[in-house]
Write an enzyme that holds these catalytic residues in place. Structure first.
Site, PDB file in Angstrom:
ATOM      1  N   SER A   1       0.957  -1.145  -0.157  1.00  0.00           N
ATOM      2  CA  SER A   1      -0.042  -0.043   0.095  1.00  0.00           C
ATOM      3  C   SER A   1       0.849   1.220  -0.001  1.00  0.00           C
ATOM      4  O   SER A   1       1.954   1.308   0.589  1.00  0.00           O
ATOM      5  CB  SER A   1      -0.969  -0.016   1.220  1.00  0.00           C
ATOM      6  OG  SER A   1      -1.389   1.298   1.346  1.00  0.00           O
TER       7      SER A   1
ATOM      8  N   TYR B   1      -3.448  -1.293   9.854  1.00  0.00           N
ATOM      9  CA  TYR B   1      -3.533  -2.073   8.530  1.00  0.00           C
ATOM     10  C   TYR B   1      -2.094  -1.779   7.796  1.00  0.00           C
ATOM     11  O   TYR B   1      -1.633  -2.624   7.049  1.00  0.00           O
ATOM     12  CB  TYR B   1      -4.639  -1.386   7.880  1.00  0.00           C
ATOM     13  CG  TYR B   1      -4.343  -1.483   6.330  1.00  0.00           C
ATOM     14  CD1 TYR B   1      -4.847  -2.756   5.596  1.00  0.00           C
ATOM     15  CD2 TYR B   1      -3.918  -0.466   5.600  1.00  0.00           C
ATOM     16  CE1 TYR B   1      -4.919  -2.686   4.245  1.00  0.00           C
ATOM     17  CE2 TYR B   1      -3.934  -0.603   4.014  1.00  0.00           C
ATOM     18  CZ  TYR B   1      -4.266  -1.896   3.654  1.00  0.00           C
ATOM     19  OH  TYR B   1      -4.075  -2.070   2.027  1.00  0.00           O
TER      20      TYR B   1
END
Length: 258
Positions: free
Chosen positions: A150, A163
């Site tokens: 990410s 996350y």
């Protein structure tokens, strides 16, 4: 097939391959000639739909089920994969492994419970770690491992701290494995999407958030799953044989000015 068959004769496994970015990756690899194992954890209907779409495009694919985040998840996945290959009269082994399956946890540190933390790490970090570990004997020399990371790992984003930590761990795993597996000709890279139009991000339904995320990219729009799939296809190809241990930004230039 309309696309160049750059993955002809190869077998690929895409975890979380039935929806969103995973679906786009599954379809792209299949369109370019790979036999694709479309993994799913819960939504069998979505996985079967993705397989049907691939077959309608002239490709080959099959579903593989394994719930991640539970004991023995990696062993369950590989047992299902091996059985499915045999059912399809395909040679044993694997050429391309895409670790895409994951969940989000849109909560700041103060709101994260121990159960939340354990679950997001079990699915996003522990599962791919052991999927790779258990799969190395199946992965052919010259193969590809691609971890979906990410863009959040390169900027401060407190709203999704746990996350992002799971993805940062994958980034290090990518670097370490690239060195370990280099002698076998196996490349290991991370592809990092930014704000992408998928179901995993429910906040995109909020107009103000959607506008802000779109403006984060230098192109002024959200990413499309196909944007990510195109990058993955390149990294999985022989054209990327000299690229390994890399974190590849596929965010559309998100937060370049921050």
């Amino acid at each position: 097939m309309t696309a160049t068959a750059r993955h002809e004769g190869k077998t690929a496994l895409v975890t979380g391959g039935s929806r969103g970015i995973g679906r786009a990756i599954s379809r792209r690899l299949a369109r370019e000639g790979a036999l694709v194992a479309v993994h799913y954890g819960h939504d069998r209907t979505a996985a079967e739909r993705t397989v049907k779409e691939i077959e309608a495009d002239g490709g080959r694919a099959f579903c593989v089920h394994a719930e991640f985040g539970v004991p023995g998840d990696a062993d369950t996945l590989w047992s299902a994969f091996d059985a499915a290959l045999a059912e399809h009269d395909a040679p044993a082994g694997l050429d391309i492994l895409v670790n895409n399956a994951g969940i989000t946890l849109p909560r700041p540190l103060a709101q994260v419970t121990e159960a939340d933390y354990d679950r997001v790490f079990a699915i996003n970090t522990k599962a791919p770690f052991f999927v790779i570990q258990r799969g190395l004997g199946r992965l052919r020399d010259g193969g590809r491992i691609i971890n979906i990371s990410s863009v959040a790992t390169r900027v401060a984003f407190p709203a999704i701290v746990s996350y992002t930590m799971t993805k940062a761990a994958l980034d290090y795993l990518t670097l370490s494995l690239a060195q370990e597996l280099g002698p076998r000709g196996i490349t290991v890279n991370a592809v990092a999407p930014g704000y992408t139009e998928t179901e995993i991000n429910p906040t995109l339904a909020v107009p103000e958030i959607r506008r802000r995320y779109s403006e984060a990219s230098v192109f002024g729009r959200l990413g499309d799953p196909v944007d990510i799939a195109d990058v993955v296809s390149f990294v999985a190809s022989d054209d990327a044989r000299w690229v390994t241990g890399q974190w590849i930004d596929a965010s559309g230039g998100a937060h370049l000015g921050v």
